[in-house]
Design an enzyme around this catalytic site. Structure first.
Site, PDB file in Angstrom:
ATOM      1  N   GLU A  30       0.831  -1.207   0.000  1.00  0.00           N
ATOM      2  CA  GLU A  30       0.000   0.000   0.000  1.00  0.00           C
ATOM      3  C   GLU A  30       0.865   1.256   0.000  1.00  0.00           C
ATOM      4  O   GLU A  30       2.077   1.189   0.242  1.00  0.00           O
ATOM      5  CB  GLU A  30      -0.914   0.005   1.218  1.00  0.00           C
ATOM      6  CG  GLU A  30      -0.164   0.076   2.532  1.00  0.00           C
ATOM      7  CD  GLU A  30      -1.044   0.511   3.689  1.00  0.00           C
ATOM      8  OE1 GLU A  30      -1.378   1.706   3.723  1.00  0.00           O
ATOM      9  OE2 GLU A  30      -1.364  -0.327   4.545  1.00  0.00           O
ATOM     10  N   LYS A 164      -5.348  -2.468  13.850  1.00  0.00           N
ATOM     11  CA  LYS A 164      -4.766  -1.433  14.701  1.00  0.00           C
ATOM     12  C   LYS A 164      -5.408  -1.516  16.092  1.00  0.00           C
ATOM     13  O   LYS A 164      -6.629  -1.557  16.222  1.00  0.00           O
ATOM     14  CB  LYS A 164      -4.959  -0.062  14.062  1.00  0.00           C
ATOM     15  CG  LYS A 164      -4.186   0.082  12.757  1.00  0.00           C
ATOM     16  CD  LYS A 164      -4.411   1.433  12.122  1.00  0.00           C
ATOM     17  CE  LYS A 164      -3.566   1.576  10.853  1.00  0.00           C
ATOM     18  NZ  LYS A 164      -3.993   0.658   9.772  1.00  0.00           N
TER      19      LYS A 164
END
Length: 310
Positions: A30, A164
């Site tokens: 990414e 996360k």
């Protein structure tokens, strides 16, 4: 390269194109880590280092971004370094990607957008840091990352260090299960919590080798099941911030966000910035370490898959 609708919007780097045409291993990467995830110059240095890790483990890296409306599958060094300091770069998910293309804008790709572009270009494996997920307070905000639905219907294997840890991890795992996404613990029985090697959440599928992951990917494809696979790969022990430490940092950051009335898309960058300060920069060091660790595993999985196809 795979033929598909919209191919004329893509620029595939020569190295990536050659690997795909010759049945080689390619790993998608990414680009939000470059534009929104880290400060300069660590963002560029890390991106280049991650590409080097992929190469040293037998695969070709393909960092994905949108530049002037063109979907770039594989960035040149000049493009990557330019992106590291570029201004007015959109953060692209599924909903934003067609706008960036149609309006000739610049954009970095999130997990969801990277998966889309990787699949359209014929890439099967993608390494990232941590996926998005269900946000805390979702019962009020309905804030759920598009990454989760993308995993449910785009056939790309994503290697990450869990979600996360500032997110609602139990609900994130529950959502993935509801959407039928296999969550694999790589040499672990517990779901990693990004900066920490494990949370209290169990994982029912444990796999020990890249070859076994490739077997799972192949079996899922042969059964005609849609969607991707999430491989949860814990950060190396020497680089982790243990969960009992991180919990305090996270709770303190969330309280600060409430006190400052931070809401919406501003919450995540606020929390990450606060955690960076409170950990004395350790959170960024751990972030870099886990991304490299994921890239190495992704390359080995991509290589194992390429051998099966070949």
């Amino acid at each position: 390269m795979t033929s598909y609708m919209g191919q004329h919007h893509f620029d595939v780097a020569p190295e990536v194109k050659a690997a795909l045409e010759n049945g080689g291993a390619v790993v998608a990467l990414e680009s939000t880590i470059i534009t929104h995830g880290m400060p300069h110059p660590q963002n560029v240095t890390t991106a280049l280092d991650v590409e080097s890790v992929v190469r040293s483990n037998g695969a070709v890296p393909a960092t994905i971004a949108v530049i002037a409306g063109r979907i770039k599958v594989g960035l040149s060094r000049d493009e990557l370094e330019w992106l590291g300091t570029a201004e007015d770069v959109l953060k692209l998910s599924r909903s934003d990607l067609p706008y960036a293309v149609s309006a000739n804008r610049h954009g970095s790709t999130t997990v969801a957008a990277t998966m889309i572009c990787a699949h359209r270009a014929g890439l099967k494996v993608f390494a990232t840091g941590g996926i998005g997920g269900v946000h805390r307070g979702v019962e009020k905000t309905m804030d759920i990352s598009a990454d989760l639905d993308e995993l449910a219907h785009t056939p790309v294997t994503v290697i990450c260090a869990g979600a996360k840890a500032i997110l609602d991890l139990p609900r994130t795992l529950e959502y993935l299960e509801t959407r039928g996404v296999p969550v694999v613990g790589y040499q672990t029985n517990r779901f990693p919590a990004f900066w920490s090697r494990e949370s209290e959440l169990p994982i029912t599928i444990r796999i020990e080798t890249p070859e076994a992951v490739a077997d799972l990917v192949t079996a899922k494809q042969e059964l005609g099941l849609n969607g991707g696979i999430l491989v949860a790969n814990p950060v190396p022990e020497e680089d982790e911030i243990p969960m009992h430490e991180m919990t305090g940092f996270i709770e303190d950051a969330i309280e600060e966000a409430r006190n400052h009335h931070v809401t919406g898309k501003a919450v995540t960058p606020f929390l990450l910035s606060h955690i960076f300060e409170k950990t004395g920069g350790r959170s960024l060091e751990t972030n870099i370490a886990l991304i490299k660790n994921n890239a190495a595993l992704a390359a080995r999985i991509a290589t194992a898959l390429a051998r099966r196809i070949g």
